[in-house]
Design a protein around this motif. Structure first.
Motif, PDB file in Angstrom:
ATOM      1  N   LEU A  98      -8.220  -1.102  -1.537  1.00  0.00           N
ATOM      2  CA  LEU A  98      -8.527   0.216  -2.081  1.00  0.00           C
ATOM      3  C   LEU A  98      -9.940   0.251  -2.661  1.00  0.00           C
ATOM      4  O   LEU A  98     -10.707   1.207  -2.430  1.00  0.00           O
ATOM      5  CB  LEU A  98      -7.496   0.559  -3.158  1.00  0.00           C
ATOM      6  N   ASN A 117       0.814  -1.217   0.000  1.00  0.00           N
ATOM      7  CA  ASN A 117       0.000   0.000   0.000  1.00  0.00           C
ATOM      8  C   ASN A 117       0.850   1.271   0.000  1.00  0.00           C
ATOM      9  O   ASN A 117       0.318   2.373  -0.122  1.00  0.00           O
ATOM     10  CB  ASN A 117      -0.957   0.008   1.198  1.00  0.00           C
ATOM     11  N   HIS A 127     -13.469   2.322  -1.144  1.00  0.00           N
ATOM     12  CA  HIS A 127     -14.180   3.347  -1.900  1.00  0.00           C
ATOM     13  C   HIS A 127     -15.427   2.832  -2.615  1.00  0.00           C
ATOM     14  O   HIS A 127     -16.036   3.566  -3.402  1.00  0.00           O
ATOM     15  CB  HIS A 127     -13.237   3.983  -2.915  1.00  0.00           C
ATOM     16  N   GLU A 176      -4.767   5.571  -5.910  1.00  0.00           N
ATOM     17  CA  GLU A 176      -5.523   6.310  -4.891  1.00  0.00           C
ATOM     18  C   GLU A 176      -5.592   7.787  -5.235  1.00  0.00           C
ATOM     19  O   GLU A 176      -6.629   8.441  -5.026  1.00  0.00           O
ATOM     20  CB  GLU A 176      -4.897   6.120  -3.508  1.00  0.00           C
TER      21      GLU A 176
END
Length: 456
Positions: free
Chosen positions: A241, A193, A245, A202
């Motif tokens: 991720l 990450n 979202h 991101e």
């Protein structure tokens, strides 16, 4: 069989539209194939060519299988056509159930189509309609990776990130963003990450607004830019991720599924269950056209049960064709019963080791990437000095040296210019030690040809 190959080529040039083929290639003495046996193709002259690309990454179980031909023939004689529109037929039911048994997690519903491009197109449409059915019609945007190839229909081409094949057809679908691929990252690179290639995704999500993004598309091993194997933890970071979202994660496995990586699906390499998987090629080993989208059952239920759902507004006349799905059942069953994936697992590391050894014996080899039975050799002028090809040298290698080497060695591979000058390798999954030895000798000879043609 006596044939006039000169006449056949002339008729092909006049009447047959070639795919992704340059005019000068179509005007040359290209081979005309008449038969396939195992890992080989036989042309009109009786010459045997080792099919080192497995057709187009698809003839996983090899050529000339009587059992698969018999399955197709019996299905044609029993039920040649019926649709999956408000009804079903046995081959499609059996194929979908077999695929569900092999797919990871709750990826249990398959929408059959006819090709990889159609499978990607279906994934784009499902993602958009799913979000709309859940009250989020603004989620229409797609994220995909640099140099990724996801197909040629206009929707799939929009998700593709190869300018050369996109530019002639613009403008394409709006709202598709490109992010870095994993080139240069391999193995343990630290916390995934924190990798730049994840941080960039991101950043795009934040820039576009997470509430507007429908899906992220990625291949377990990316074909475009040359068999890019992800670093440790990359796919887990992608999954986290997307979950954070509310974005759907699509694993495009048109090449990678059905054994190419030594696993039925990319999950065997990544350890991650995506929301959707696209497939095609290896599902029938090229014996009949078939593609599909596998979707998590929960997502299908949520779309169907929503006030704005009730039906996935998508379909095709040939989707789940009885003959193609019967072939899929025969092909997948044979691959399972004959432990074809075990052959890849056993011989893949040996193939990789042999390809790696070419780096030390050939100055034109810059890098070797891949896994299973799926590899790319990236080429350069001189690895000792670090000199890359000039543009003209690259063209010479791709358009003259390699085609002539394929014809001379009778080993069919693919020269690739997507981001670098590369040689793509993807033999049938049934290739044994003798076939792989012939393949490696052919590659060794091709690299020698390149070095003779290009000075250090």
């Amino acid at each position: 069989m006596v044939v006039d190959v000169t006449e056949l080529r002339a008729r092909a040039r006049r009447h047959l539209g070639p795919h992704f083929t340059r005019k000068d290639t179509w005007e040359s003495d290209f081979p005309v194939f008449v038969r396939g046996e195992g890992s080989y193709l036989i042309d009109t002259e009786g010459d045997r060519f080792l099919d080192g690309l497995a057709g187009l990454f698809c003839v996983n179980i090899g050529h000339g299988r009587d059992d698969i031909a018999k399955a197709a023939s019996e299905q044609i004689g029993t039920l040649a056509y019926a649709s999956n529109w408000g009804s079903a037929h046995i081959p499609a039911i059996e194929a979908s159930a077999l695929i569900a048994d092999l797919a990871p997690g709750d990826l249990g519903t398959t929408f059959f189509v006819n090709s990889g491009s159609e499978a990607v197109e279906t994934a784009v449409k499902f993602a958009r309609q799913y979000h709309r059915s859940q009250g989020n019609p603004q989620r229409t945007k797609i994220i995909s990776r640099e140099m990724a190839y996801h197909g040629t229909t206009l929707g799939a081409l929009s998700v593709t990130q190869l300018p050369k094949i996109k530019d002639p057809f613009g403008p394409l679908l709006p709202g598709v963003r490109s992010v870095p691929n994993t080139l240069g990252y391999l193995g343990d690179c630290g916390p995934a990450n924190e990798l730049d290639c994840i941080a960039a995704i991101e950043a795009v999500i934040e820039e576009e607004g997470a509430e507007t993004i429908a899906a992220v598309f990625a291949e377990p091993v990316q074909n475009g830019r040359g068999a890019l194997v992800p670093p440790d933890g990359y796919w887990a970071a992608l999954r986290a991720l997307c979950d954070k979202h509310g974005i759907l994660l699509v694993s495009d496995e048109v090449i990678c599924s059905f054994g190419r990586l030594g696993h039925w699906f990319g999950h065997g390499l990544t350890g991650v269950v995506p929301d959707m998987i696209t497939f095609a090629k290896g599902s029938t080993s090229g014996y009949a056209p078939l593609g599909g989208l596998i979707v998590r059952e929960q997502l299908v239920r949520e779309l169907y049960d929503s006030p704005k759902g009730g039906v996935f507004t998508h379909g095709a006349t040939w989707g789940g064709h009885p003959v193609s799905t019967a072939v899929a059942v025969a092909n997948i069953t044979a691959m399972r019963d004959e432990n074809v994936l075990g052959n890849v697992s056993a011989r893949g590391p040996k193939l990789r080791s042999a390809l790696d050894s070419l780096m030390s014996s050939h100055r034109c080899v810059k890098d070797v990437r891949g896994t299973g039975f799926f590899y790319a050799i990236e080429l350069m002028a001189d690895s000792d000095s670090g000199r890359e090809f000039t543009e003209q040298e690259s063209l010479t290698v791709l358009r003259k040296v390699l085609p002539e080497a394929f014809a001379r060695t009778k080993v069919i591979l693919r020269g690739d210019d997507r981001g670098a000058t590369m040689l793509m390798i993807s033999p049938p999954l049934v290739a044994d030690d003798e076939v792989l030895s012939e393949l490696l000798h052919g590659i060794d000879s091709m690299l020698t040809d390149i070095e003779k043609a290009i000075q250090p």
